[in-house]
Scaffold this motif. Structure first.
Motif, mmCIF file in Angstrom:
data_model
loop_
_atom_site.group_PDB
_atom_site.id
_atom_site.type_symbol
_atom_site.label_atom_id
_atom_site.label_comp_id
_atom_site.label_asym_id
_atom_site.label_seq_id
_atom_site.Cartn_x
_atom_site.Cartn_y
_atom_site.Cartn_z
ATOM 1 N N ALA A 249 0.816 -1.217 0.000
ATOM 2 C CA ALA A 249 0.000 0.000 0.000
ATOM 3 C C ALA A 249 0.852 1.270 0.000
ATOM 4 O O ALA A 249 0.311 2.368 -0.182
ATOM 5 C CB ALA A 249 -0.922 -0.004 1.210
ATOM 6 N N MET A 250 2.154 1.129 0.209
ATOM 7 C CA MET A 250 3.034 2.303 0.240
ATOM 8 C C MET A 250 3.456 2.671 -1.179
ATOM 9 O O MET A 250 3.859 1.807 -1.952
ATOM 10 C CB MET A 250 4.272 2.013 1.088
ATOM 11 C CG MET A 250 3.982 1.739 2.549
ATOM 12 S SD MET A 250 5.521 1.458 3.463
ATOM 13 C CE MET A 250 4.872 1.157 5.113
ATOM 14 N N PRO A 251 3.384 3.954 -1.539
ATOM 15 C CA PRO A 251 3.721 4.358 -2.910
ATOM 16 C C PRO A 251 5.199 4.207 -3.240
ATOM 17 O O PRO A 251 5.560 4.189 -4.425
ATOM 18 C CB PRO A 251 3.289 5.829 -2.948
ATOM 19 C CG PRO A 251 3.331 6.282 -1.525
ATOM 20 C CD PRO A 251 2.943 5.094 -0.705
ATOM 21 N N ASN A 252 6.057 4.112 -2.237
ATOM 22 C CA ASN A 252 7.493 4.023 -2.486
ATOM 23 C C ASN A 252 8.033 2.597 -2.402
ATOM 24 O O ASN A 252 9.247 2.398 -2.347
ATOM 25 C CB ASN A 252 8.265 4.911 -1.499
ATOM 26 C CG ASN A 252 8.005 4.536 -0.045
ATOM 27 O OD1 ASN A 252 6.897 4.146 0.303
ATOM 28 N ND2 ASN A 252 9.005 4.656 0.799
ATOM 29 N N VAL A 253 7.115 1.610 -2.400
ATOM 30 C CA VAL A 253 7.537 0.206 -2.287
ATOM 31 C C VAL A 253 6.954 -0.594 -3.444
ATOM 32 O O VAL A 253 5.768 -0.460 -3.771
ATOM 33 C CB VAL A 253 7.089 -0.410 -0.948
ATOM 34 C CG1 VAL A 253 7.482 -1.882 -0.888
ATOM 35 C CG2 VAL A 253 7.699 0.345 0.222
ATOM 36 N N ARG A 254 7.787 -1.425 -4.055
ATOM 37 C CA ARG A 254 7.326 -2.371 -5.079
ATOM 38 C C ARG A 254 7.720 -3.766 -4.617
ATOM 39 O O ARG A 254 8.885 -4.013 -4.290
ATOM 40 C CB ARG A 254 7.956 -2.071 -6.436
ATOM 41 C CG ARG A 254 7.690 -3.154 -7.483
ATOM 42 C CD ARG A 254 8.374 -2.838 -8.795
ATOM 43 N NE ARG A 254 7.577 -1.916 -9.591
ATOM 44 C CZ ARG A 254 8.080 -0.979 -10.381
ATOM 45 N NH1 ARG A 254 9.372 -0.797 -10.438
ATOM 46 N NH2 ARG A 254 7.282 -0.200 -11.086
ATOM 47 N N ILE A 255 6.732 -4.673 -4.567
ATOM 48 C CA ILE A 255 6.998 -6.055 -4.169
ATOM 49 C C ILE A 255 6.909 -6.940 -5.407
ATOM 50 O O ILE A 255 5.916 -6.912 -6.135
ATOM 51 C CB ILE A 255 5.993 -6.534 -3.101
ATOM 52 C CG1 ILE A 255 6.086 -5.658 -1.847
ATOM 53 C CG2 ILE A 255 6.257 -7.986 -2.742
ATOM 54 C CD1 ILE A 255 5.078 -6.015 -0.771
ATOM 55 N N LEU A 256 7.954 -7.720 -5.644
ATOM 56 C CA LEU A 256 7.989 -8.639 -6.772
ATOM 57 C C LEU A 256 8.115 -10.060 -6.236
ATOM 58 O O LEU A 256 9.178 -10.467 -5.753
ATOM 59 C CB LEU A 256 9.176 -8.319 -7.685
ATOM 60 C CG LEU A 256 9.167 -6.956 -8.382
ATOM 61 C CD1 LEU A 256 10.470 -6.733 -9.137
ATOM 62 C CD2 LEU A 256 7.980 -6.851 -9.343
ATOM 63 N N THR A 257 7.017 -10.811 -6.265
ATOM 64 C CA THR A 257 7.070 -12.225 -5.910
ATOM 65 C C THR A 257 7.232 -13.040 -7.192
ATOM 66 O O THR A 257 7.137 -12.504 -8.294
ATOM 67 C CB THR A 257 5.806 -12.658 -5.155
ATOM 68 O OG1 THR A 257 4.652 -12.312 -5.946
ATOM 69 C CG2 THR A 257 5.718 -11.962 -3.806
ATOM 70 N N ARG A 258 7.464 -14.340 -7.025
ATOM 71 C CA ARG A 258 7.785 -15.216 -8.160
ATOM 72 C C ARG A 258 8.935 -14.615 -8.979
ATOM 73 O O ARG A 258 8.989 -14.774 -10.208
ATOM 74 C CB ARG A 258 6.567 -15.445 -9.065
ATOM 75 C CG ARG A 258 5.401 -16.174 -8.402
ATOM 76 C CD ARG A 258 4.317 -16.533 -9.403
ATOM 77 N NE ARG A 258 3.246 -17.291 -8.767
ATOM 78 C CZ ARG A 258 2.150 -16.750 -8.247
ATOM 79 N NH1 ARG A 258 1.986 -15.437 -8.281
ATOM 80 N NH2 ARG A 258 1.233 -17.496 -7.677
ATOM 81 N N THR A 259 9.826 -13.955 -8.303
ATOM 82 C CA THR A 259 10.920 -13.252 -8.974
ATOM 83 C C THR A 259 12.242 -13.600 -8.292
ATOM 84 O O THR A 259 12.357 -13.504 -7.072
ATOM 85 C CB THR A 259 10.703 -11.735 -8.936
ATOM 86 O OG1 THR A 259 9.426 -11.427 -9.505
ATOM 87 C CG2 THR A 259 11.795 -10.997 -9.692
ATOM 88 N N THR A 260 13.205 -13.982 -9.072
ATOM 89 C CA THR A 260 14.502 -14.388 -8.539
ATOM 90 C C THR A 260 15.566 -13.356 -8.899
ATOM 91 O O THR A 260 15.694 -12.968 -10.068
ATOM 92 C CB THR A 260 14.924 -15.749 -9.116
ATOM 93 O OG1 THR A 260 13.923 -16.721 -8.818
ATOM 94 C CG2 THR A 260 16.259 -16.200 -8.548
ATOM 95 N N VAL A 261 16.320 -12.921 -7.899
ATOM 96 C CA VAL A 261 17.512 -12.115 -8.174
ATOM 97 C C VAL A 261 18.598 -13.105 -8.580
ATOM 98 O O VAL A 261 19.169 -13.792 -7.736
ATOM 99 C CB VAL A 261 17.952 -11.303 -6.937
ATOM 100 C CG1 VAL A 261 19.174 -10.450 -7.278
ATOM 101 C CG2 VAL A 261 16.819 -10.425 -6.439
ATOM 102 N N PHE A 262 18.857 -13.195 -9.869
ATOM 103 C CA PHE A 262 19.764 -14.239 -10.337
ATOM 104 C C PHE A 262 21.190 -13.747 -10.537
ATOM 105 O O PHE A 262 22.110 -14.559 -10.669
ATOM 106 C CB PHE A 262 19.249 -14.858 -11.646
ATOM 107 C CG PHE A 262 19.224 -13.915 -12.824
ATOM 108 C CD1 PHE A 262 20.370 -13.643 -13.545
ATOM 109 C CD2 PHE A 262 18.041 -13.320 -13.223
ATOM 110 C CE1 PHE A 262 20.341 -12.797 -14.642
ATOM 111 C CE2 PHE A 262 17.997 -12.465 -14.310
ATOM 112 C CZ PHE A 262 19.158 -12.202 -15.021
ATOM 113 N N GLY A 263 21.386 -12.424 -10.569
ATOM 114 C CA GLY A 263 22.735 -11.922 -10.796
ATOM 115 C C GLY A 263 22.972 -10.595 -10.113
ATOM 116 O O GLY A 263 22.116 -9.705 -10.140
#
Length: 992
Positions: free
Chosen positions: A241-255
């Motif tokens: 709900a915060m405008p300064n936050v983006r949540i990415l699920t099903r997402t892998t930081v691969f590099g």
């Protein structure tokens, strides 16, 4: 144990887990139909139906089951399809969510999973010991290509790559943020709350469908007075709900790359039964973050013992995940083998769910007091100081053989599943990718982050922080804000063991697996050491341990410990293998994104492309550009068309599209000084209105690029480059401007696409363009060769160069690209009215070769200096510094006998040499012959009435007048070495 309806699986426990029974999905596995709950992974859905056998191992084709519940899974690699066109091999069953209609198949078996002919390899395993391929295929030598290679190629690989074109599309996003947080467990969520409170732009990334991390399996943790998993979901909703936050699920930081640059792979629709046409299948995120917080958790270690790879043997945390999140038990009578307290928690959860725990086998002499007391209270037999020596069962474990360590007496315990835990390995992969340095925590036998190379911080289990309260405080501090909350947890990450634990009396001839996917055993690691491999990197390559698609997440630490034991050296001194990107496999589609089909290598067209096509041009690819190759008239083949074009340019005039040449605007008070440093020749003596040919070298002194540079004003230069060199030359300039000469006040702008360039070459060139040029005297006296001026052409602002790449009187008309077609049409009409023609790149090549003008990349090969190319005059003798000056002074670059560019004339004028052909002094010398050089350019010249060629020849200029030889497949051609100018040696034509 209370079972659920059979259609959801006999091993589904009613009331357990977090999935909703009313929401189901149908799928098939190897042709058999099953029902799953929405939210199940393929692994949990198969286990719910009692299916443990899911594949065969790579080398030995041994039966393999589900080992983990996360991305570290090495065994359960499946083929997943939606329809005949949408199929992907090597999908991890523990990551892939079930969707309605999924068609799932096992891999690496024939004719069936239960009966695999390839299992004969297991019987032949003594012949397939580690490193066998380095020894077996060396003899007989001639058998490699005919016998060994075809067999190996057929056997190699996991899964079968689709042959059909991928019907899905992929997306790409670029993003910037103040803080990127990898991992959304307790540590990651806490850090996100803290960072978001400061107003920072936050991106929170997690590879699972829901946030929570270890809270998926750990039911003992409570935070702020509520269940840990529920707290995680509520926190995620608050952050979303915060405008300064983006949540990415099903997402892998691969590099994790330099300067806070990270690669993320988002699975957008892989879990949907009917994804919308407008949605991509996967999305690549390229993120630049000011700061990175690593909250990547820890990976549970398996136990190494004989036949530890049977289906039904899995990590204790996986069993807890399947139970507490999916509501599935891994068996009805489960054994436990551990060297860590966390496996006890798994046993307790299963016991409370109605599962029989056959025994807890603990290799330690004494477990934690709390877990020992709870085990006693629940009536679970605990065998401390014991080891599992072996297991039984063909396609699934049926029993385990247990003995006290140091004793020869053993007992057999019947089980239908065995859960194992040797402790936890902090997930330091991303930290390692960032070039951070690790330290070894001897007390807990683990590597932890130590020296940071970038602005990042590790928090939580990946940093070795075990207590929940300390973890929350650490994560809150990393976020930069304040978070007021507390937490309680029975779960502990500390401790454990690594290495082999076969136990006393174990049969070491039986396989105890370290790397499941590559079938690497503890025996293989020991063999590698006996063979002389003392570095872990050598051991890794000799055995292939850690080189599978799971990147050694489970096997690296065990392999390292066994090697250290064999070498009798402290574990850290053996070394640690390098963790490289990607963290988990990334599909080609994600990486390629839109760059496929026509967009794979987009064709670039000049503003005059359509007009040239209408004129009948045949095009060739030059880099990404489509360039007019030649303009055939009726009845002409390519040779006839090129001959006519070359003759017409020399006799009348020709029009050529030179728009593809790179163009860079160099502007600023220090522009001349900057060019002095980048080019070999001097620019401070050039005056506005004049141009000069320039050579650019690398630091080693070899030719990098060339082009004409025109000075438009004291602080402004128009730099041209080769067609293929434009991007790399701009990068080269920017690199030096930013790193070596940052004090210079210079600005660089690519203008390649801004200007359409029309070259008019030939005796009548001035007559053709004069009526179209306004406000400029084109006479030889007022506008001599190598002049440049800003003027108007047909009322359009233009830059006019007096220059030539043909040796004829020549002009290059630069007009804004939008006006290129109109100006081209007018110039073409005047040219053809006077008897001239359009000409293409092939004629351009012939005409420049007649004059001995080089093309960088064709007449140079990366080892050619300006002097080698006959351009020593373009290297200033007065300058004290430029890029490449030190390289040019190296003795080897100044010695006699270097390859130099010369001309070649064949003894028979009609013989046209092949470009790339080798040159020798004596055609009768024995093989291998001594090669003096090679042909760089070769053409038939209509204007010379014979063939001409240029070549790089050792001591070339000293050989002028000599006869050399060019051996061809069917004959040897004699050639005379000449200078490089074949036409108009005096050079008068260029001055009109």
């Amino acid at each position: 144990m209370s079972g659920s309806p059979n259609n959801l699986g006999a091993f589904r426990i009613k009331g357990a887990g977090r999935l909703t029974p009313a929401r189901t999905a149908r799928f098939t596995f190897d042709g058999k139909s099953y029902t799953a709950m929405e939210g199940d992974t393929v692994a949990s859905a198969l286990l719910a139906h009692g299916v443990h056998l899911v594949g065969r191992s790579f080398k030995y084709h041994r039966p393999r089951g589900i080992l983990s519940a996360g991305p570290e899974e090495p065994n359960a690699l499946l083929d997943v399809a939606r329809d005949s066109a949408r199929r992907q091999p090597n999908v991890r069953a523990t990551v892939q969510e079930v969707f309605d209609g999924a068609k799932i198949a096992s891999q690496n078996r024939w004719p069936s999973l239960a009966f695999d002919v390839g299992a004969v390899n297991n019987l032949l395993s003594p012949f397939f010991a580690a490193g066998f391929y380095y020894k077996t295929f060396m003899w007989p030598r001639e058998a490699w290509s005919k016998l060994y290679e075809p067999i190996i190629r057929r056997a190699a690989g996991l899964g079968v790559a689709p042959k059909e074109e991928d019907p899905d599309h992929y997306a790409n996003r670029f993003a910037h943020c103040d803080v990127l947080i990898a991992g959304a467990g307790v540590a990651g969520l806490t850090a996100a709350l803290s960072a978001a409170a400061t107003g920072a732009q936050v991106i929170l990334v997690d590879e699972q469908p829901e946030v929570g991390g270890a809270l998926h399996f750990d039911a003992s943790t409570s935070i702020d007075g509520q269940n840990g998993y529920d707290w995680a979901q509520a926190t995620a909703a608050k952050l979303a709900a915060m405008p300064n936050v983006r949540i990415l699920t099903r997402t892998t930081v691969f590099g994790y790359y330099n300067h806070g640059f990270l690669g993320l792979a988002e699975r957008v629709t892989d879990h949907l039964a009917r994804p919308g046409r407008d949605l991509p299948r996967e999305r690549l995120w390229q993120v630049r973050a000011k700061r990175v917080i690593l909250a990547t958790g820890a990976i549970e270690r398996h136990m190494v013992f004989a036949n530890n790879d049977r289906p039904g043997i899995m990590l204790a945390s996986a069993a807890r995940t399947f139970l507490n999140h999916h509501g599935v038990t891994v068996g009805r009578k489960v054994g436990v083998y551990t060297a860590h307290d966390s496996a006890y928690e798994a046993a307790f959860d299963l016991k409370r769910a109605g599962v029989t725990i056959a025994a807890i086998v603990d290799s330690r002499a004494k477990p934690g007091e709390a877990v020992a007391a709870e085990a006693k209270r629940l009536g679970i037999e605990v065998l401390t100081g014991h080891a599992v020596l072996d297991t039984s069962g063909r396609l699934r474990i049926s029993s385990m053989k247990v003995a006290r360590i140091g004793s020869t007496d053993s007992r057999k315990i019947a089980v239908d599943a065995l859960i194992v835990s040797a402790g936890w390995t902090p997930s330091v992969h991303l930290f390692s990718q960032s070039r951070g340095k690790l330290r070894y925590d001897e007390a807990n036998q683990r590597f932890l982050p130590d020296i940071y190379a970038q602005d990042c911080v590790s928090v939580g289990a990946c940093n070795g922080t075990d207590e929940i309260a300390a973890l929350i405080d650490e994560a809150a501090a990393a976020g930069g804000g304040t978070v007021a909350m507390g937490g309680e947890s029975k779960f502990a990450w500390t401790g454990g063991m690594i290495g082999a634990a076969e136990g006393a009396g174990a049969d070491t001839t039986v396989k105890a697996f370290v790397d499941f996917q590559h079938d690497v055993t503890a025996k293989d690691i020991r063999l590698a050491v006996r063979e002389g491999m003392h570095s872990i990197e050598h051991i890794k390559r000799f055995t292939t341990n850690g080189m599978a698609s799971d990147q050694g997440k489970l096997s690296n630490m065990h392999g390292l410990a066994i090697a250290a034991e064999m070498l009798d050296r402290p574990l850290p001194t053996v070394g640690l293998t390098t963790f490289r990107a990607p963290y988990t496999p990334v599909t080609y589609g994600t990486l390629v994104s839109h760059s496929r089909g026509d967009l794979f290598d987009p064709a670039r067209q000049t503003p005059m492309h359509a007009l040239q096509a209408a004129a009948g041009a045949a095009f060739e690819d030059v880099g990404n550009w489509k360039r007019a190759w030649y303009f055939p008239r009726r009845g002409e083949d390519m040779a006839a068309a090129v001959n006519r074009e070359c003759r017409t340019v020399r006799e009348v005039a020709g029009v050529f599209d030179a728009s593809t040449l790179g163009k860079i605007e160099v502007v600023g008070p220090d522009a001349a000084k900057f060019l002095n440093l980048l080019y070999t020749n001097a620019w401070d003596t050039l005056k506005p209105g004049k141009s000069r040919y320039g050579i650019m070298t690398r630091e080693d002194g070899f030719v990098y690029d060339d082009g004409v540079v025109g000075q438009l004003a004291e602080d402004r230069f128009h730099v041209t480059t080769t067609t293929g060199g434009a991007p790399r030359v701009l990068h080269h300039m920017e690199d030096y401007l930013q790193t070596e000469f940052p004090d210079l006040k210079v600005w660089l702008t690519s203008t390649t696409e801004q200007w359409a360039v029309i070259a008019v070459q030939g005796p009548k060139a001035r007559e053709i363009i004069a009526p179209l040029v306004e406000g400029l005297d084109l006479s030889n006296e007022a506008f001599p060769h190598m002049s440049v001026a800003e003027c108007s052409v047909m009322g359009v602002p233009a830059r006019l160069f007096r220059m030539s790449f043909t040796g004829e009187l020549g002009f290059e008309v630069n007009v804004p690209a939008d006006y290129g077609a109109a100006v081209w049409t007018a110039i073409r009409e005047r040219t053809e009215a006077l008897g001239g023609c359009l000409y293409g790149t092939e004629a351009m090549h012939v005409l420049r070769a007649e004059k001995g003008y080089i093309i960088v990349g064709q007449d140079t090969d990366g080892t050619v200096t300006p002097d080698d190319a006959g351009l020593g005059w373009a290297v200033s003798k007065k300058k004290t510094d430029f890029v490449g000056i030190r390289g040019l002074k190296r003795p080897d670059l100044m010695r006699d006998g270097r390859k130099q560019l010369v001309g070649l004339l064949t003894n028979r004028p009609s013989d046209v040499l092949e470009e790339g052909a080798q040159i020798v002094a004596d055609p009768n010398q024995p093989k291998p012959m001594t090669m003096l050089g090679h042909v760089t350019s070769a053409y038939w010249s209509e204007n010379c009435g014979r063939s001409i060629a240029m070549a790089l020849v050792a001591g070339g200029r000293a050989r002028i007048g000599q006869t050399l030889y060019v051996p061809m497949q069917d004959r040897t051609i004699a050639v005379e070495v000449t200078d490089t100018v074949f036409f108009d040696k005096e050079g008068g034509r260029i001055h009109g």
